[in-house]
Scaffold this active site. Structure first.
Site, mmCIF file in Angstrom:
data_model
loop_
_atom_site.group_PDB
_atom_site.id
_atom_site.type_symbol
_atom_site.label_atom_id
_atom_site.label_comp_id
_atom_site.label_asym_id
_atom_site.label_seq_id
_atom_site.Cartn_x
_atom_site.Cartn_y
_atom_site.Cartn_z
ATOM 1 N N GLY A 62 0.822 -1.201 0.000
ATOM 2 C CA GLY A 62 0.000 0.000 0.000
ATOM 3 C C GLY A 62 0.855 1.250 0.000
ATOM 4 O O GLY A 62 1.843 1.346 0.735
ATOM 5 N N THR A 63 0.459 2.218 -0.815
ATOM 6 C CA THR A 63 1.168 3.492 -0.896
ATOM 7 C C THR A 63 0.370 4.421 -1.804
ATOM 8 O O THR A 63 -0.613 4.009 -2.413
ATOM 9 C CB THR A 63 2.597 3.305 -1.461
ATOM 10 O OG1 THR A 63 3.310 4.523 -1.359
ATOM 11 C CG2 THR A 63 2.544 2.891 -2.919
ATOM 12 N N THR A 64 0.802 5.653 -1.886
ATOM 13 C CA THR A 64 0.239 6.592 -2.861
ATOM 14 C C THR A 64 1.376 7.425 -3.443
ATOM 15 O O THR A 64 2.070 8.135 -2.708
ATOM 16 C CB THR A 64 -0.799 7.529 -2.224
ATOM 17 O OG1 THR A 64 -1.843 6.762 -1.627
ATOM 18 C CG2 THR A 64 -1.404 8.445 -3.283
ATOM 19 N N LYS A 95 10.263 7.463 -0.613
ATOM 20 C CA LYS A 95 9.686 6.771 -1.768
ATOM 21 C C LYS A 95 10.039 7.425 -3.099
ATOM 22 O O LYS A 95 9.503 7.032 -4.134
ATOM 23 C CB LYS A 95 8.169 6.676 -1.616
ATOM 24 C CG LYS A 95 7.748 5.828 -0.424
ATOM 25 C CD LYS A 95 6.251 5.644 -0.360
ATOM 26 C CE LYS A 95 5.878 4.814 0.859
ATOM 27 N NZ LYS A 95 4.423 4.601 0.964
#
Length: 272
Positions: A62-64, A95
């Site tokens: 999970g990430t954005t 990131k």
């Protein structure tokens, strides 16, 4: 006739050529011992996924992350939360991979896969620039990465990245994933919160917006994704890619942005 005693030949000292050859061999493409299955994921499911077996190990990611091209360059905006299943491992993960002074990459999926292969991409880009005495194009860099990960297709890599930079053709943005897919575009978002980020990004995007508006759009898009997506959060880092390279604009904590973007009204406040 000359007789040579092979048992008593002395070991010669390594020459400069041998040393350089060893260094070049070390710099070649990293090699891994691959599992003896065409698709390890399918093999594990077929072998261990039956009613009497415990729940199979699930690799939840999970990430954005997002990036978009506008009149003033390219904006890259990412969150910094790292999860291991339901466990929050870190809220300060970087990131954005700084591939070269002119190229940036993002990470979504497996942190180890993204970090390792994008740093390997950075090494290859620097070697290219040393040999050819010119900056590598964004298209070439993204193609190199796509070719690398395609050779490991089906072996469990988890990676969704955006490669962005400014070359002789102008600002360029590419999306590359672990299957070797390579897409060129103007707006991309990757990760579990990308659906929420796309909504804000598509609504507020204008090609001719100024830099501050672009920073705010990238910040807001990722923030609203972190507000709704349980696997995104931490700090929101914003980068700006221009003709002379990239620079980091800001790093804002999501909790502070919550106070900024939401006008919290007490439930028991009397109506006017």
């Amino acid at each position: 006739m000359i007789n040579i005693d092979f048992d008593n030949i002395e070991q010669s000292q390594p020459t400069l050529y041998d040393t350089l050859a060893s260094d070049v061999k070390f710099l070649n493409t990293p090699h891994f011992e691959l599992p003896p299955n065409a698709n390890p994921g399918d093999f594990l499911r077929e072998t261990f996924d039956h009613p009497s077996a415990p729940k199979a190990l699930e690799f939840a990611h999970g990430t954005t992350t997002l990036a978009f091209v506008y009149g003033g360059g390219i904006i890259v905006s990412v969150d910094s939360k790292s999860t291991q299943g339901p466990y929050v491992a870190s809220r300060s993960v970087k990131k954005v991979i700084e591939i070269t002074p002119t190229l940036l990459g993002t990470m979504a999926g497996g942190a180890a896969d993204c970090s390792f292969w994008e740093r390997e991409l950075g090494r290859r880009c620097r070697l290219y620039e040393l040999r050819n005495k010119e900056l590598i194009s964004v298209a070439a860099a993204s193609k190199i990465l796509a070719n690398i990960v395609y050779s490991y297709k089906g072996y469990g890599l988890s990676m969704g990245t955006m490669i962005t930079g400014w070359d002789k053709t102008g600002p360029q943005l590419y999306y590359v994933d672990n299957d070797g897919t390579r897409l060129h575009g103007q707006r991309f978002s990757c990760g579990s919160g990308s659906t929420y980020a796309y909504g804000v990004l598509d609504t507020g995007f204008k090609w001719d917006m100024n830099d501050e508006e672009a920073y705010e759009l990238g910040r807001r898009a990722v923030y609203h994704a972190t507000h709704r997506d349980a696997y995104s959060g931490g700090a929101i880092n914003v980068y700006h890619v221009q003709k002379d390279g990239w620079k980091k604009i800001s790093s804002d904590d999501c909790f502070k942005l919550y106070q900024k973007y939401y006008n919290i009204v007490p439930i028991n406040k009397p109506a006017n």
